[in-house]
Each structure stands twice: as C-alpha cells, then as structure tokens.
Motif scaffolding. Structure first.
Motif, PDB file in Angstrom:
ATOM      1  N   TRP A   1      10.764  17.258 -24.488  1.00 33.54           N
ATOM      2  CA  TRP A   1       9.558  17.169 -23.566  1.00 33.54           C
ATOM      3  C   TRP A   1      10.031  17.329 -22.038  1.00 33.54           C
ATOM      4  O   TRP A   1       9.352  17.677 -21.102  1.00 33.54           O
ATOM      5  N   TRP A   2      11.217  16.991 -21.722  1.00 35.26           N
ATOM      6  CA  TRP A   2      11.704  16.946 -20.513  1.00 35.26           C
ATOM      7  C   TRP A   2      12.060  18.116 -20.054  1.00 35.26           C
ATOM      8  O   TRP A   2      12.536  18.519 -18.815  1.00 35.26           O
ATOM      9  N   ARG A   3      11.890  19.227 -20.721  1.00 34.23           N
ATOM     10  CA  ARG A   3      12.359  20.677 -20.363  1.00 34.23           C
ATOM     11  C   ARG A   3      11.265  21.047 -19.304  1.00 34.23           C
ATOM     12  O   ARG A   3      11.610  21.859 -18.352  1.00 34.23           O
ATOM     13  N   ASP A   4       9.834  20.864 -19.451  1.00 34.48           N
ATOM     14  CA  ASP A   4       9.193  21.307 -18.655  1.00 34.48           C
ATOM     15  C   ASP A   4       7.936  19.914 -17.946  1.00 34.48           C
ATOM     16  O   ASP A   4       6.860  20.182 -17.750  1.00 34.48           O
ATOM     17  N   ALA A   5       8.490  18.851 -18.016  1.00 36.98           N
ATOM     18  CA  ALA A   5       7.760  17.531 -17.886  1.00 36.98           C
ATOM     19  C   ALA A   5       7.556  17.564 -16.302  1.00 36.98           C
ATOM     20  O   ALA A   5       8.213  18.108 -15.646  1.00 36.98           O
ATOM     21  N   VAL A   6       6.246  16.984 -16.188  1.00 39.78           N
ATOM     22  CA  VAL A   6       6.061  16.366 -14.710  1.00 39.78           C
ATOM     23  C   VAL A   6       6.580  14.781 -14.619  1.00 39.78           C
ATOM     24  O   VAL A   6       6.148  14.041 -15.438  1.00 39.78           O
ATOM     25  N   ILE A   7       7.414  14.765 -13.800  1.00 38.58           N
ATOM     26  CA  ILE A   7       7.979  13.263 -13.683  1.00 38.58           C
ATOM     27  C   ILE A   7       7.546  12.610 -12.459  1.00 38.58           C
ATOM     28  O   ILE A   7       7.745  13.200 -11.093  1.00 38.58           O
ATOM     29  N   TYR A   8       6.954  11.629 -12.259  1.00 31.79           N
ATOM     30  CA  TYR A   8       6.480  10.847 -11.062  1.00 31.79           C
ATOM     31  C   TYR A   8       7.532   9.581 -10.674  1.00 31.79           C
ATOM     32  O   TYR A   8       7.863   8.923 -11.275  1.00 31.79           O
ATOM     33  N   GLN A   9       8.176   9.873  -9.278  1.00 30.39           N
ATOM     34  CA  GLN A   9       9.019   8.945  -8.961  1.00 30.39           C
ATOM     35  C   GLN A   9       8.133   7.812  -8.302  1.00 30.39           C
ATOM     36  O   GLN A   9       7.505   7.602  -7.343  1.00 30.39           O
ATOM     37  N   VAL A  10       8.255   6.499  -8.779  1.00 34.41           N
ATOM     38  CA  VAL A  10       7.965   5.303  -8.330  1.00 34.41           C
ATOM     39  C   VAL A  10       9.163   4.586  -7.433  1.00 34.41           C
ATOM     40  O   VAL A  10      10.389   4.346  -8.123  1.00 34.41           O
ATOM     41  N   TYR A  11       8.869   4.158  -6.244  1.00 35.67           N
ATOM     42  CA  TYR A  11       9.550   3.335  -5.385  1.00 35.67           C
ATOM     43  C   TYR A  11       8.955   1.980  -5.637  1.00 35.67           C
ATOM     44  O   TYR A  11       8.178   1.954  -4.868  1.00 35.67           O
ATOM     45  N   PRO A  12       9.415   1.277  -6.373  1.00 36.10           N
ATOM     46  CA  PRO A  12       8.766   0.000  -6.836  1.00 36.10           C
ATOM     47  C   PRO A  12       8.224  -0.913  -5.650  1.00 36.10           C
ATOM     48  O   PRO A  12       7.031  -1.552  -5.579  1.00 36.10           O
ATOM     49  N   ARG A  13       9.071  -1.124  -4.489  1.00 35.96           N
ATOM     50  CA  ARG A  13       8.774  -1.766  -3.479  1.00 35.96           C
ATOM     51  C   ARG A  13       7.633  -1.361  -2.761  1.00 35.96           C
ATOM     52  O   ARG A  13       6.878  -2.261  -2.019  1.00 35.96           O
ATOM     53  N   SER A  14       7.114  -0.020  -2.835  1.00 37.87           N
ATOM     54  CA  SER A  14       6.052   0.457  -2.124  1.00 37.87           C
ATOM     55  C   SER A  14       4.950   1.002  -2.849  1.00 37.87           C
ATOM     56  O   SER A  14       3.899   1.570  -2.180  1.00 37.87           O
ATOM     57  N   PHE A  15       4.794   0.684  -4.348  1.00 43.02           N
ATOM     58  CA  PHE A  15       3.802   1.748  -5.169  1.00 43.02           C
ATOM     59  C   PHE A  15       2.526   0.724  -4.911  1.00 43.02           C
ATOM     60  O   PHE A  15       1.366   1.173  -4.650  1.00 43.02           O
ATOM     61  N   ALA A  16       2.713  -0.542  -5.417  1.00 40.39           N
ATOM     62  CA  ALA A  16       1.369  -1.497  -5.601  1.00 40.39           C
ATOM     63  C   ALA A  16       1.940  -2.897  -5.686  1.00 40.39           C
ATOM     64  O   ALA A  16       2.972  -3.156  -6.478  1.00 40.39           O
ATOM     65  N   ASP A  17       1.287  -3.718  -4.966  1.00 41.17           N
ATOM     66  CA  ASP A  17       1.687  -5.078  -4.928  1.00 41.17           C
ATOM     67  C   ASP A  17       0.629  -5.884  -6.028  1.00 41.17           C
ATOM     68  O   ASP A  17      -0.470  -6.246  -5.539  1.00 41.17           O
ATOM     69  N   GLY A  18       1.026  -6.397  -6.902  1.00 45.51           N
ATOM     70  CA  GLY A  18       0.212  -7.297  -8.120  1.00 45.51           C
ATOM     71  C   GLY A  18       0.159  -8.511  -7.688  1.00 45.51           C
ATOM     72  O   GLY A  18      -0.998  -9.203  -7.934  1.00 45.51           O
ATOM     73  N   ASN A  19       0.992  -9.099  -7.028  1.00 44.49           N
ATOM     74  CA  ASN A  19       0.789 -10.683  -6.673  1.00 44.49           C
ATOM     75  C   ASN A  19       0.686 -11.089  -5.407  1.00 44.49           C
ATOM     76  O   ASN A  19       0.521 -12.311  -4.897  1.00 44.49           O
ATOM     77  N   GLY A  20       0.511 -10.157  -4.235  1.00 48.29           N
ATOM     78  CA  GLY A  20       0.071 -10.499  -2.935  1.00 48.29           C
ATOM     79  C   GLY A  20       1.275 -10.976  -2.130  1.00 48.29           C
ATOM     80  O   GLY A  20       0.854 -11.698  -0.946  1.00 48.29           O
ATOM     81  N   ASP A  21       2.324 -10.768  -2.479  1.00 47.18           N
ATOM     82  CA  ASP A  21       3.519 -11.254  -1.600  1.00 47.18           C
ATOM     83  C   ASP A  21       4.119 -10.184  -0.406  1.00 47.18           C
ATOM     84  O   ASP A  21       4.924 -10.432   0.282  1.00 47.18           O
ATOM     85  N   GLY A  22       3.293  -9.014  -0.605  1.00 49.53           N
ATOM     86  CA  GLY A  22       3.578  -7.794   0.429  1.00 49.53           C
ATOM     87  C   GLY A  22       4.782  -6.911   0.003  1.00 49.53           C
ATOM     88  O   GLY A  22       4.963  -5.901   0.645  1.00 49.53           O
ATOM     89  N   THR A  23       5.355  -7.229  -1.202  1.00 45.63           N
ATOM     90  CA  THR A  23       6.011  -6.292  -1.842  1.00 45.63           C
ATOM     91  C   THR A  23       5.611  -5.796  -3.092  1.00 45.63           C
ATOM     92  O   THR A  23       5.160  -6.467  -3.955  1.00 45.63           O
ATOM     93  N   GLY A  24       5.663  -4.453  -3.476  1.00 48.22           N
ATOM     94  CA  GLY A  24       5.321  -3.765  -4.780  1.00 48.22           C
ATOM     95  C   GLY A  24       6.047  -4.317  -5.829  1.00 48.22           C
ATOM     96  O   GLY A  24       7.296  -4.786  -5.660  1.00 48.22           O
ATOM     97  N   ASP A  25       5.392  -4.282  -6.853  1.00 45.40           N
ATOM     98  CA  ASP A  25       5.996  -5.089  -8.107  1.00 45.40           C
ATOM     99  C   ASP A  25       5.698  -4.392  -9.240  1.00 45.40           C
ATOM    100  O   ASP A  25       4.879  -3.533  -9.358  1.00 45.40           O
ATOM    101  N   LEU A  26       6.295  -4.742 -10.726  1.00 46.90           N
ATOM    102  CA  LEU A  26       5.940  -4.320 -11.875  1.00 46.90           C
ATOM    103  C   LEU A  26       4.563  -4.615 -12.047  1.00 46.90           C
ATOM    104  O   LEU A  26       3.955  -3.726 -12.835  1.00 46.90           O
ATOM    105  N   ALA A  27       3.964  -5.559 -11.870  1.00 40.43           N
ATOM    106  CA  ALA A  27       2.700  -5.881 -12.064  1.00 40.43           C
ATOM    107  C   ALA A  27       1.722  -4.970 -11.536  1.00 40.43           C
ATOM    108  O   ALA A  27       0.634  -4.389 -12.029  1.00 40.43           O
ATOM    109  N   GLY A  28       1.848  -4.520 -10.408  1.00 41.82           N
ATOM    110  CA  GLY A  28       1.195  -3.470  -9.355  1.00 41.82           C
ATOM    111  C   GLY A  28       1.203  -2.327 -10.229  1.00 41.82           C
ATOM    112  O   GLY A  28       0.136  -1.604 -10.226  1.00 41.82           O
ATOM    113  N   VAL A  29       2.320  -1.840 -10.585  1.00 39.25           N
ATOM    114  CA  VAL A  29       2.682  -0.396 -11.467  1.00 39.25           C
ATOM    115  C   VAL A  29       1.695  -0.541 -12.792  1.00 39.25           C
ATOM    116  O   VAL A  29       1.021   0.217 -13.023  1.00 39.25           O
ATOM    117  N   ARG A  30       1.891  -1.870 -13.732  1.00 36.29           N
ATOM    118  CA  ARG A  30       1.082  -1.953 -14.714  1.00 36.29           C
ATOM    119  C   ARG A  30      -0.400  -1.701 -14.363  1.00 36.29           C
ATOM    120  O   ARG A  30      -1.017  -1.190 -15.356  1.00 36.29           O
TER     121      ARG A  30
END
Length: 560
Positions: free
Chosen positions: A15-44
């Motif tokens: 699958w990796w030969r022609d995959a589209v891979i999206y880079q997540v910088y967790p700190r800046s993607f989405a903030d799930g708990n409202g503390d100002g820092t992106g987190d895994l809850a936001g990604v989910r």
C-alpha cells in the motif's frame, strides 16, 4: 509468526508504494480538551475528515513524553504519550479507529538523540566521567588547558556549537557532551549495544500496538566517527564524521528484519537529507528502508526546467533499487507552499529564511494549487502536511516573544524559525479559536491570524473553488485513475499537434490498457491551448469557469 495485524497479501501489502500520507503535527491539529494544545482526542474527533479527504495513512510527529523544547523531537520516554496529548490507551484507540476507517498510522522515531530529561542522560550526568552510563552518549574532555576548548568545531543543524559543558558535583567544570541539535537533545552513541537493543524494542512496542510503520528522524546522522575528527573541507562518500556513515546500513537492515517479522510487514520511511542521489538510494535497498523523503523537489523553485530535472533524477535514482519515490511540498520544518511559491526566490533553504521576505500570496496560491495537482500525478507516494489542503499561508507576524522554535533563538533572532507553519488549524468560520478547540477554552499555544476563519474547513467544504475542494477532487481522481497506479512516466514534447515549450511540464502516465492520462503544468507567461478533442479530467483552476486552455500557473490532467 508475526504479531499485531491480520495477514495482508497482494497489492494491499504494498500500500505504501502509492499511498497518500497526511502529516499530523499533534500540537496544532485539533484541541479536544480545551487547554490550547492539540491532542489525540482532537485527532480522533477529526478522523472522518481525514477519511473524506482521501488519505491512506497518517504520520504523527512525536507524541511521546517530552519537555517539548523542540516540538517533541526531544523524547524523554518512547513508551508514554505526553500528558498534553493524551494517554497510551488513547493512542492505541486512535490507531484502531483510524484503521477501521481505512487509514493506517505511522509513528515518528528520533534515534539520533534523546531529551536531556531522558532517564539515561540523567543517569549519565549523575554517574560522572568514565562511567558505563556515559558510554551511551558522547562525553569528552575539552581541549586546551583546563579543558575549556570544544572537543570539535562541528556546527549544529540549529546553528551554533554542538558541545555543551557539564558541571561536576563539586561545582567545577566537567566534560562536554555532543548534540548535533539543541543542548537539550544529547546525541546517542550508536556503537553501544544498549542503544541498538533499546530502539529495536521501541519498534516492536509500537508495531505490536498496530502502527503500520515508522518515520525515522534525521536518519543519516546516527553514526559518528569514534575518533571525532573535524569535518573535511570536501568530504568524500562516507568520509563525513557524522553524516551518512557507511555503518548506518547495518542498523537499518536490523530494523527491516524487525519490520518484516510481522504478518503485515511494517514500513520504514527515512528522513534522509543527502545531495548525492547514489548515496541516498543506498538507504532504499530491498533489505533497508521502504521509502525516504524526497526533499529535492520541495526545495526547487517554481521553474519548469528545475522541476523536470528534479522529477527525472528522482525517478532515475529510485529505479535501480525498486523503491517508489515520495513527493513532498512541505512539512513542519518548511515554509508553506502558498507563501514560498509567491516569492521572487521560490526555492527553499534553511539558511535563506529571514524576516521580512516579501511574497505575493495570490500568485503563491495559484502555484500551490498547480503544484498539488502536479505531485498527485507523479508515480510514488504523496505526503500532505496538515493545513496545506486548506491553502494556509506561513504566519510571518507571530510576536517574537511567543516563538518557541530553537532555530530562532540559536540564530540570534535572524532566522524566523519554523513556528510559522505550525500555527493551529482553523476548523470553523468563527469562535475563539476557529474551532481548533472548544469555545471558551484556553487560547491556542500559538495565536491564529484574525482572518483565518475565512480559510476554515467549515467554509471551504462548501466552496467548490476552494483549496480543500481541489484536494478532495484530486485525491479521489488519483485513486480512481488506473493510469496513475503504475511506476512509469513518459515526458511529452507535444500535446497532439500542439507543441509544448520549455516553460511547460507535460508527461503521460499509464498506457492504452491502463487508461493513459496526461498531466500538463504551464509555468510560462502565455496560455497553452488544449489539443482538439482533449477530455479534461481535472484542473487546478476555478471549476465553475469554462476550461478551454491551460493558463499560467495552472495544472491539468487530460485524456488525449
């Protein structure tokens, strides 16, 4: 037997030969708990967005326990998630939930160095000179009377020196330790068996939790010449004391053996910055890494000759080892394409980054749209850095007192650093953080520009002319077109009876049996007429307007 995932055979196994891979910088993607820092809850909460975008995998920059002195690339514990991002259980759930949506997960490893807060380094400082604990790192006495001079004159990738002096328990100056990056990132000694065993265990730890692969940070820097000589003025192949040492390949062969031991083989992706293509592709031999980032294309200016040369040399270099190329327009270290392509010098080099470089964002946006269509048509894997699908520009007016990137500080304030491409994403038109976090939550860790509501996902997903709509169309067409699934590429000098000049990129993918597709990018000043009977599959212009020619800074996929 391998562990972790169900058996995968046939085309899916590669699958990796022609995959589209999206880079997540967790700190800046989405903030799930409202503390100002992106987190895994936001990604989910945003996994469906990534599925609808059309990606095959997510690559996470480091999410491990870390002081975050260098955006998480200073790892204190590889087996723990940083509390700002969540928990190990959340990471396991995220990997599983993404896979249910057809999205694999690639995690980042940083083998060259650890955080100065890592238990190994704290133990080394406490144990003192000559101790076994210090042998895992590069501790050396200084030169000159009293050991006051640096052990070497090596220059840091973050500018400045590569050595920091310790203080002995009695308060007197002690030995020096090596750090190719910041002082908070001491380099590991890869001649030590503990270092090799520990990293193979880290690989298994994440593979056992369902990670489909690893991205290897600074992959060409791990091994040092134990004599610690100065850097020659013109080092030959393998002669640099801390870059591209021949001994590296034994390390990655052992990692490949670990990756291949799983029922669904795991994938190794290297961050390899090397100008010598022959040395670069050594890392991609069949028993080493599967792929490595192709930074050459990303660094080239918006110029047809330069881009064609990069595409040709990249494909030619990969062919003998049977590895697919990768195509990258930006990442968490690089000026965003919308800003970069609008500059007079649209190439990229770290040494050239300066405050106050003018840019034409309208021109940059047109070119970034065309570049997205171009790279999606090339053979190999495609990486998309979060926010590029929204056409976000580099944020160049962040208050200097808020900049956190060590590259800015160590340059004496000359280099703006990399925070400008790491500003938290906008998801909604309005709200205190444009939907990055819940309304009423803490302010984002870096401030968002006031106009970013107009670039938010909520706005763009209802606008067929938006950058997001273009990315969704492009990635869907890329997956659907059989001609784009092979490895071949044929340059064209004409489109039917219409000749193309040196300012135009034109190439064909596929064949009669697979459905040939032609990609055309006009980098010249004059419009390019479409050949009679051409069917337009996709283009980077406004889809609401009639498309009967390829204008300047526009790309199109055609069926001739």
């Amino acid at each position: 037997m391998g562990r972790g995932s169900p058996v995968s055979t046939g085309q899916d196994a590669e699958w990796w030969r022609d995959a589209v891979i999206y880079q997540v910088y967790p700190r800046s993607f989405a903030d799930g708990n409202g503390d100002g820092t992106g987190d895994l809850a936001g990604v989910r909460q945003r996994l469906v967005y990534l599925r609808d975008l059309g990606v095959d995998a997510i690559w996470f920059t480091p999410w491990y326990a870390s002081p975050l002195a260098d955006g998480g690339y200073d790892v204190a514990d590889y087996r723990a998630i940083d509390p700002q991002f969540g928990t190990l259980a959340e990471a396991e759930a995220l990997i599983a939930e993404a896979r249910e949506l057809g999205i694999r997960t690639i995690v980042d490893v940083v083998p060259n160095h650890v955080s100065s807060d890592h238990p190994w380094f704290r133990a080394a400082l406490a144990a003192g000179p000559g101790s076994p604990e210090r042998e895992r790192f590069w501790f050396r006495p200084g030169r000159g009377d009293g050991g006051d001079e640096l052990p070497t004159r090596w220059v840091s990738d973050f500018q400045g020196t590569t050595w920091t002096r310790t203080t002995d328990p009695d308060g007197t100056p002690g030995e020096w330790y090596l750090h190719l990056f910041a002082p908070s990132q001491p380099d590991l000694n890869w001649d030590h068996p503990d270092v090799r065993r520990e990293h193979e265990d880290i690989l298994r730890f994440w593979f056992d939790r369902g990670a489909a692969g690893l991205r290897i940070d600074s992959a060409a820097l791990l091994v040092k010449d134990p004599r610690l000589p100065e850097v020659p003025e013109h080092p030959g192949p393998g002669e640099h004391p801390h870059v591209d040492r021949d001994e590296l390949h034994d390390i990655y062969r052992s990692w490949r053996a670990v990756a291949d031991s799983y029922d669904e083989p795991r994938v190794l992706v290297g961050e390899v910055w090397l100008p010598d293509t022959e040395r670069f592709t050594r890392f991609l031999r069949p028993d080493e890494m599967h792929t490595a980032f192709n930074f050459d294309f990303m660094a080239r200016p918006w110029d047809a000759k330069a881009l064609r040369e990069s595409i040709t040399t990249t494909l030619d270099a990969h062919a003998p080892v049977g590895a697919p190329a990768t195509w990258v327009l930006s990442n968490h270290d690089v000026t965003r394409p919308v800003t970069r392509y609008g500059r007079e010098d649209s190439s990229f080099a770290f040494a050239a980054k300066r405050f106050g470089t003018p840019t034409d964002l309208d021109r940059g946006r047109r070119r970034a749209r065309a570049a997205a269509v171009l790279v999606a048509a090339l053979p190999g894997a495609l990486y998309v850095y979060q926010g590029d699908e929204l056409g976000l520009p580099e944020v160049e007016d962040l208050p200097r007192e808020l900049l956190q990137d060590p590259m800015h500080e160590r340059s004496g304030g000359v280099d703006p650093g990399r925070d400008g491409c790491r500003v938290p994403l906008p998801w909604t038109r309005s709200g205190s953080s444009f939907g990055f976090g819940p309304d009423g939550g803490a302010a984002p860790w870096l401030p968002q520009p006031s106009h970013w509501g107009g670039l938010a996902v909520e706005v763009q997903e209802h606008d067929p002319a938006s950058m997001l709509a273009l990315y969704r169309r492009t990635l869907a067409a890329r997956r659907a077109e059989p001609g784009l699934h092979g490895s071949g590429l044929r340059w064209l000098d004409a489109l039917g009876d219409v000749a193309v000049d040196d300012d135009v990129l034109a190439f064909a993918r596929g064949d009669g049996a697979r459905g040939e597709l032609t990609c055309v990018v006009n980098l010249g000043p004059e419009p390019l007429a479409l050949p009679p009977g051409a069917e337009v599959v996709l283009h980077s212009g406004d889809p609401r307007e009639r498309f009967d020619r390829v204008d300047t800074d526009v790309a199109a996929w055609l069926r001739l």
